[in-house]
Design a protein around this motif. Structure first.
Motif, mmCIF file in Angstrom:
data_model
loop_
_atom_site.group_PDB
_atom_site.id
_atom_site.type_symbol
_atom_site.label_atom_id
_atom_site.label_comp_id
_atom_site.label_asym_id
_atom_site.label_seq_id
_atom_site.Cartn_x
_atom_site.Cartn_y
_atom_site.Cartn_z
ATOM 1 N N ILE A 1 11.625 -6.981 2.728
ATOM 2 C CA ILE A 1 11.997 -5.806 3.748
ATOM 3 C C ILE A 1 13.335 -5.310 3.403
ATOM 4 N N GLN A 2 14.409 -6.171 3.024
ATOM 5 C CA GLN A 2 15.590 -5.672 2.907
ATOM 6 C C GLN A 2 15.747 -4.628 1.945
ATOM 7 N N GLU A 3 15.013 -4.754 0.811
ATOM 8 C CA GLU A 3 15.242 -3.700 -0.083
ATOM 9 C C GLU A 3 14.589 -2.457 0.186
ATOM 10 N N ASN A 4 13.808 -2.172 1.239
ATOM 11 C CA ASN A 4 13.503 -0.935 1.760
ATOM 12 C C ASN A 4 12.975 -0.083 0.637
ATOM 13 N N TYR A 5 11.904 -0.562 -0.148
ATOM 14 C CA TYR A 5 11.497 0.225 -1.239
ATOM 15 C C TYR A 5 10.867 1.482 -0.778
ATOM 16 N N HIS A 6 10.823 2.574 -1.418
ATOM 17 C CA HIS A 6 10.262 3.917 -1.421
ATOM 18 C C HIS A 6 8.704 3.708 -1.162
ATOM 19 N N ASN A 7 7.986 4.226 -0.185
ATOM 20 C CA ASN A 7 6.670 4.303 -0.151
ATOM 21 C C ASN A 7 6.130 2.960 -0.033
ATOM 22 N N PHE A 8 6.816 1.762 0.560
ATOM 23 C CA PHE A 8 6.431 0.595 0.939
ATOM 24 C C PHE A 8 6.768 0.076 2.196
ATOM 25 N N THR A 9 6.183 -0.220 3.079
ATOM 26 C CA THR A 9 6.653 -0.734 4.502
ATOM 27 C C THR A 9 5.974 -2.170 4.457
ATOM 28 N N LEU A 10 6.707 -3.250 4.799
ATOM 29 C CA LEU A 10 6.154 -4.520 5.127
ATOM 30 C C LEU A 10 6.471 -4.883 6.336
ATOM 31 N N GLU A 11 5.718 -5.190 7.145
ATOM 32 C CA GLU A 11 5.981 -6.021 8.653
ATOM 33 C C GLU A 11 5.235 -7.303 8.768
ATOM 34 N N ILE A 12 6.044 -8.298 9.173
ATOM 35 C CA ILE A 12 5.701 -9.441 9.108
ATOM 36 C C ILE A 12 5.883 -10.309 10.481
ATOM 37 N N LYS A 13 4.768 -11.091 11.159
ATOM 38 C CA LYS A 13 5.248 -11.743 12.440
ATOM 39 C C LYS A 13 4.334 -12.978 12.057
ATOM 40 N N LYS A 14 4.808 -14.208 12.984
ATOM 41 C CA LYS A 14 4.260 -15.363 12.743
ATOM 42 C C LYS A 14 3.422 -15.457 14.015
ATOM 43 N N TYR A 15 2.225 -16.279 13.859
ATOM 44 C CA TYR A 15 1.608 -16.548 15.175
ATOM 45 C C TYR A 15 1.015 -17.832 15.433
ATOM 46 N N SER A 16 0.981 -18.448 16.703
ATOM 47 C CA SER A 16 1.007 -19.903 17.064
ATOM 48 C C SER A 16 -0.557 -20.184 17.260
ATOM 49 N N SER A 17 -1.487 -19.165 17.109
ATOM 50 C CA SER A 17 -2.783 -19.534 17.552
ATOM 51 C C SER A 17 -3.622 -20.323 16.159
ATOM 52 N N PRO A 18 -4.524 -21.376 16.428
ATOM 53 C CA PRO A 18 -5.385 -21.707 15.391
ATOM 54 C C PRO A 18 -6.037 -20.871 14.428
ATOM 55 N N PRO A 19 -5.401 -21.229 13.146
ATOM 56 C CA PRO A 19 -5.876 -20.107 12.158
ATOM 57 C C PRO A 19 -7.299 -20.179 11.868
ATOM 58 N N LEU A 20 -8.452 -19.935 12.490
ATOM 59 C CA LEU A 20 -9.699 -19.983 12.089
ATOM 60 C C LEU A 20 -10.165 -19.084 11.369
ATOM 61 N N ILE A 21 -9.747 -17.674 11.376
ATOM 62 C CA ILE A 21 -10.077 -16.783 10.214
ATOM 63 C C ILE A 21 -8.846 -16.231 9.516
ATOM 64 N N HIS A 22 -9.037 -15.650 8.213
ATOM 65 C CA HIS A 22 -8.014 -14.899 7.719
ATOM 66 C C HIS A 22 -8.510 -13.860 6.817
ATOM 67 N N GLY A 23 -7.797 -12.860 6.181
ATOM 68 C CA GLY A 23 -8.385 -12.021 5.378
ATOM 69 C C GLY A 23 -7.525 -10.642 5.455
ATOM 70 N N PHE A 24 -8.446 -9.522 4.940
ATOM 71 C CA PHE A 24 -7.422 -8.171 4.787
ATOM 72 C C PHE A 24 -8.630 -7.077 5.284
ATOM 73 N N ILE A 25 -8.006 -6.076 6.043
ATOM 74 C CA ILE A 25 -8.771 -4.778 6.149
ATOM 75 C C ILE A 25 -7.855 -3.695 5.710
ATOM 76 N N ILE A 26 -8.511 -2.931 4.956
ATOM 77 C CA ILE A 26 -7.935 -1.747 4.523
ATOM 78 C C ILE A 26 -8.503 -0.303 5.170
ATOM 79 N N ASN A 27 -7.666 0.378 5.670
ATOM 80 C CA ASN A 27 -7.826 1.639 6.083
ATOM 81 C C ASN A 27 -9.063 1.887 7.071
ATOM 82 N N ASN A 28 -9.470 0.561 7.603
ATOM 83 C CA ASN A 28 -10.588 0.325 8.504
ATOM 84 C C ASN A 28 -11.814 0.655 7.685
ATOM 85 N N GLU A 29 -11.898 0.643 6.419
ATOM 86 C CA GLU A 29 -13.011 0.712 5.483
ATOM 87 C C GLU A 29 -13.691 -0.439 4.755
ATOM 88 N N HIS A 30 -12.728 -1.162 4.313
ATOM 89 C CA HIS A 30 -12.796 -2.522 3.566
ATOM 90 C C HIS A 30 -12.412 -3.696 4.400
#
Length: 232
Positions: A144-173
């Motif tokens: 995050i501190q490097e502030n790379y060109h064309n790349f943005t990373l946002e990270i948050k921590k959550y406290s709910s039970p992690p029942l699921i995980h995974g990725f969604i890309i451009n709402n298509e995949h």
């Protein structure tokens, strides 16, 4: 003659009523079958071995293709300890100039190991470890501190039970994984994932996409941002 006319009229009325009831029932059943077909039919899906397979053999080629097409890439990730995700970002995304010819926006969630819902089910015989989690957050902060060109990373921590995980890309995949509790300990990322390409003709497909998106939005809205911390 008048009596006969009444009889004929009565018979016609009965027949009309029967036909109306029949066609109402027929079209109702036909529509119900069509609805059930949409619900139970799932096209454009694959089973992926684990998180490493998801990242390197499925998700990365999608990113490379979208980059060549000049399309901005938005990835939302419900993560666990990000053990495989953070090194993958460093080695496959940031280190590869061809993937950063377009803007890549990655929002990722990481579990809060101090959460009352989580702390008792990780570490020990769980494959989710606090030490790995904190190492992932340290590296993420450096990215995050490097502030790379064309790349943005946002990270948050959550406290709910992690029942699921995974990725969604451009709402298509969608790459959707589930966790398990084994001997009272959390395990995740090592089980098969379900991959779906968006298909608006399938109610079941739409449900899986809405399922992931709505839970990601809920977690994200209630999670604690880590981007402003000097050290994670």
């Amino acid at each position: 003659m008048e009596t006969l006319n009444y009889i004929i009229l009565g018979v016609c009325t009965i027949i009309a009523g029967i036909l109306t009831a029949y066609f109402t029932y027929y079209y109702k059943r036909k529509n119900e079958k069509r609805r059930l077909k949409n619900i139970t039919t799932l096209h454009n899906f694959e089973i992926i071995n684990d998180s490493t397979d998801v990242l390197n053999t499925r998700l990365l080629p999608i990113i490379e293709r979208l980059s060549l097409e000049g399309e901005t890439i938005e990835i939302n990730n419900i993560g666990l300890d990000l053990e495989t995700v953070i090194p993958w970002i460093n080695q496959k995304i940031i280190a590869s100039k061809k993937n950063l010819i377009v803007e890549i926006k990655l929002k990722t969630l990481i579990i809060d190991d101090n959460s009352e819902f989580i702390k008792s089910i990780i570490n020990g015989k769980s494959n989710i470890q606090s030490s790995v989690l904190h190492a992932s957050m340290d590296i993420a902060q450096k990215i995050i501190q490097e502030n790379y060109h064309n790349f943005t990373l946002e990270i948050k921590k959550y406290s709910s039970p992690p029942l699921i995980h995974g990725f969604i890309i451009n709402n298509e995949h969608l790459f959707l994984g589930f966790t398990e509790i084994v001997n009272k300990k959390l395990h995740g990322g090592v089980f098969p994932y379900l991959y779906l390409k968006k298909d608006n003709s399938s109610d079941l497909n739409k449900h899986y996409f809405n399922f992931f998106k709505s839970w990601f939005d809920y977690y994200w809205m209630n999670a604690e941002s880590m981007n402003n911390n000097k050290k994670l």
